[in-house]
Design an enzyme around this catalytic site. Sequence first.
Site, PDB file in Angstrom:
ATOM      1  N   VAL A 128       0.829  -1.204   0.000  1.00 38.27           N
ATOM      2  CA  VAL A 128       0.000   0.000   0.000  1.00 38.27           C
ATOM      3  C   VAL A 128       0.863   1.252   0.000  1.00 38.27           C
ATOM      4  O   VAL A 128       0.546   2.238  -0.679  1.00 38.27           O
ATOM      5  CB  VAL A 128      -0.958  -0.004   1.208  1.00 38.27           C
ATOM      6  CG1 VAL A 128      -1.705   1.320   1.320  1.00 38.27           C
ATOM      7  CG2 VAL A 128      -1.961  -1.159   1.087  1.00 38.27           C
ATOM      8  N   GLU A 129       1.961   1.231   0.739  1.00 39.30           N
ATOM      9  CA  GLU A 129       2.784   2.435   0.852  1.00 39.30           C
ATOM     10  C   GLU A 129       3.515   2.782  -0.443  1.00 39.30           C
ATOM     11  O   GLU A 129       3.467   3.930  -0.892  1.00 39.30           O
ATOM     12  CB  GLU A 129       3.804   2.269   1.994  1.00 39.30           C
ATOM     13  CG  GLU A 129       3.192   2.289   3.384  1.00 39.30           C
ATOM     14  CD  GLU A 129       2.637   3.655   3.769  1.00 39.30           C
ATOM     15  OE1 GLU A 129       2.954   4.655   3.110  1.00 39.30           O
ATOM     16  OE2 GLU A 129       1.879   3.722   4.751  1.00 39.30           O
ATOM     17  N   THR A 130       4.214   1.817  -1.024  1.00 38.50           N
ATOM     18  CA  THR A 130       5.069   2.149  -2.177  1.00 38.50           C
ATOM     19  C   THR A 130       5.017   1.122  -3.304  1.00 38.50           C
ATOM     20  O   THR A 130       5.860   1.161  -4.195  1.00 38.50           O
ATOM     21  CB  THR A 130       6.536   2.292  -1.735  1.00 38.50           C
ATOM     22  OG1 THR A 130       6.987   1.049  -1.160  1.00 38.50           O
ATOM     23  CG2 THR A 130       6.702   3.416  -0.729  1.00 38.50           C
TER      24      THR A 130
END
Length: 333
Positions: A128-130
């Site tokens: 989800v982050e990167t």
Amino acid sequence: MFNLKFLHTFRNISLSVVALSCSSFSQANDFAQNPQYIDFKNKTMQTHGLSSQQVDWAMNGAKNLPNIINIMNRPGESKPWYAYKSMFLTEGTIQKGVRFKNQYADVLHRAEQEFGVPQAVILGILGVETGFGANKGNFVTRDALATLAFGFPRRAEYFQDELSALIAWTYKEGYPTQSIVGSYAGAIGYPQFMPSNIDKFGVDYDNNGHIDLRNSASDAIGSIANYMVKHGWQKNQPIGFPARYSGNTPEDVIAKDLMQPTPYGALKDLGVSPINPIVKIDDLDLVNVVQLQDKQGPIYYITYPNYQVITMYNRSRLYATAVWLLGTEIASR
């Protein structure tokens, strides 16, 4: 014989160069004339033991980025669940996650054993982050944080503290402050840690004597696991279960504050139950009910404290659910 006239001439030239540098510096830093800048600089000096010149040079060339304020006012977490999940719960992201899982299988297993945090959760956060490092952000972190520190009053103090932490960290590590890039909100590297969290929760998990969340996936894996444990992750406990609600007043069961769970028995009496009949929940288990909006209408989850721990990474319930479901799917492949 030493020429004193030459010495005085050289000294005068040097002072002129310094004065010119300071003058051009004040023009280059978009925030130098902000009324809050002096207080920010003084606090940074006191908190991190830096000199006035060090703070000024770190801010040399800092640019105001007005589009960041626009992004902050319309974050992805403002979307309904069906739109939000379409950004992350995709087959492409899942396949990236499977490749990442296979590549770093030993590191993920070690983190799971040492910290008690399932690799599914670590994978979900990285996805989800990167997108597993594919999109770490391309904003100059200093400029993003400064824009928010001096142009986003609602959280100005928080972003000023993070800007201070960034400056201190770059001096400590020997990086030019302006060389660090990341998200529009100032987050850095694979796990998108804010600068202050690098020292607090970062782990040198590849044992090279250096915490590098920008380039070391191993350090990112260990640091995420450490972050979750430090925020209360409960080993071998569930995150939650898909649920159904048979009542007519969902506001009576939806958690207003995840920090104040309710005994499951009380929620069961109001019409909450797990969708899977095999799942058995003790009436005394302290849980929450989370509602999200799907295309067909509201959906529900019964969540345990570990779900709330995920929200310590990002306060959004959309975020926590995406991390949970994405990581679970990747781990199952």
